[in-house]
Design a protein around this motif. Structure first.
Motif, PDB file in Angstrom:
ATOM      1  N   GLN A  14       0.846  -1.204   0.000  1.00 43.67           N
ATOM      2  CA  GLN A  14       0.000   0.000   0.000  1.00 43.67           C
ATOM      3  C   GLN A  14       0.877   1.249   0.000  1.00 43.67           C
ATOM      4  N   TRP A  15       0.788   2.030  -1.079  1.00 43.68           N
ATOM      5  CA  TRP A  15       1.561   3.275  -1.153  1.00 43.68           C
ATOM      6  C   TRP A  15       0.740   4.416  -0.567  1.00 43.68           C
ATOM      7  N   SER A  16       1.465   5.434  -0.066  1.00 39.64           N
ATOM      8  CA  SER A  16       0.762   6.570   0.535  1.00 39.64           C
ATOM      9  C   SER A  16       0.240   7.523  -0.539  1.00 39.64           C
ATOM     10  N   MET A  17       0.690   7.329  -1.788  1.00 39.68           N
ATOM     11  CA  MET A  17       0.235   8.224  -2.867  1.00 39.68           C
ATOM     12  C   MET A  17      -0.769   7.485  -3.745  1.00 39.68           C
ATOM     13  N   ALA A  18      -1.445   8.262  -4.600  1.00 38.17           N
ATOM     14  CA  ALA A  18      -2.475   7.672  -5.462  1.00 38.17           C
ATOM     15  C   ALA A  18      -1.882   6.584  -6.346  1.00 38.17           C
ATOM     16  N   GLU A  19      -2.614   5.504  -6.490  1.00 40.39           N
ATOM     17  CA  GLU A  19      -2.155   4.318  -7.214  1.00 40.39           C
ATOM     18  C   GLU A  19      -1.602   4.650  -8.605  1.00 40.39           C
ATOM     19  N   ARG A  20      -2.330   5.510  -9.352  1.00 43.28           N
ATOM     20  CA  ARG A  20      -1.909   5.718 -10.740  1.00 43.28           C
ATOM     21  C   ARG A  20      -0.644   6.576 -10.860  1.00 43.28           C
ATOM     22  N   SER A  21      -0.288   7.330  -9.787  1.00 36.29           N
ATOM     23  CA  SER A  21       0.937   8.124  -9.888  1.00 36.29           C
ATOM     24  C   SER A  21       2.152   7.380  -9.330  1.00 36.29           C
ATOM     25  N   VAL A  22       1.913   6.207  -8.695  1.00 31.60           N
ATOM     26  CA  VAL A  22       3.019   5.506  -8.049  1.00 31.60           C
ATOM     27  C   VAL A  22       4.132   5.181  -9.038  1.00 31.60           C
TER      28      VAL A  22
END
Ligand SMILES: Nc1ncnc2c1ncn2[C@@H]1O[C@H](COP(=O)(O)OP(=O)(O)O)[C@@H](O)[C@H]1O
Ligand SMILES: [Mg+2]
Length: 238
Positions: free
Chosen positions: A65-73
């Motif tokens: 789980q990333w702290s940023m939005a999925e599509r910008s990861v």
């Protein structure tokens, strides 16, 4: 990204290949700033761990789980492979390529290519075929190509394996400079000296498991597990 805030959370991540568990279960959090060294002997699972984080290794179970939005990861990450893959074109074209993919203007691309060629010490070689470069020069070009996109997160898989002292020092200098300008770095190595020179925090992997994780001075100076103690003493650990 703000210092101290978690960047990514792994929960019970497992990677299996032909029904063999090669990584996991791994549960850990990485913070938003610093230079993380993923340390461990060959076969420990370092490459698999980096690929899981970058989203290019299929996980069998668990979550990332990333702290940023999925599509910008993925867009904000660069990955430097252990053996750099060069386009069969000039150094200039290799450096320009990632910026072209981002749809940047030609004048801006030229400006950045010249800046980065200088940073990596390859200005004189701009018009030479990349395939003709030495190992150290290729690795510096791979790093330049990764940094020219100004990634928020940079993954490196043993970038200095097989390099001489001078190339290693040049690459380490570039990494420290990128890190202090705000690029989060997560790098695999089995080189203890390099860990001591670069790490702000360490993830110690062995047999696909995280044996220790924490601030570099804790792990490198006073490891708690017998496995990490043995590895840091330079013993052969399997
Ligand atoms: N595609 C694969 N199929 C089967 N086993 C693999 C595969 N890739 C890696 N492994 C095994 O997984 C383990 C971890 O590998 P790796 O992540 O490359 O370790 P490291 O980078 O620390 O050397 C090793 O035992 C390796 O042999
Ligand atoms: Mg590896």
């Amino acid at each position: 990204m703000v210092a101290g805030i978690n960047l990514v959370a792994l929960r019970a991540v497992c990677v299996k290949r032909r029904s063999k568990l090669i990584l996991g279960p791994v549960s850990l959090d990485l913070k938003g700033s610093g230079l993380t060294i993923v340390l461990g002997p060959n076969g420990a699972g370092k490459t698999t761990f980096l690929k899981v984080l970058h989203g290019i290794e299929r996980i069998s179970s668990g979550s990332v789980q990333w702290s940023m939005a999925e599509r910008s990861v993925r867009r904000t990450q660069s990955y430097v492979f252990q053996r750099p893959v060069m386009l069969r074109r000039t150094v200039r074209q290799n450096l320009a390529y990632p910026m072209k993919l981002l749809g940047q203007q030609a004048s801006k691309i030229d400006e950045h290519v010249i800046y980065w060629a200088n940073q990596i010490g390859l200005t004189e070689m701009l018009n030479s075929p990349a395939t003709r470069l030495s190992g150290g020069e290729k690795q510096k070009l791979a790093l330049g190509r990764a940094l020219i996109r100004k990634p928020k997160i940079l993954f490196l898989d043993e970038p200095c394996a097989n390099l001489d002292g001078r190339s290693t020092r040049e690459i380490e200098t570039l990494l420290l400079s990128a890190n202090s300008s705000g690029t989060r770095i997560i790098m695999a190595t089995h080189d203890l000296g390099q860990s001591r020179r670069l790490a702000t925090d360490v993830v110690f992997l062995l047999n696909g498991q995280v044996h220790e994780q924490g601030p570099a001075e804790d792990i490198l100076c006073s490891p708690q597990t017998s496995e990490a103690k043995a590895f840091l003493k330079g013993e052969i650990v399997e």
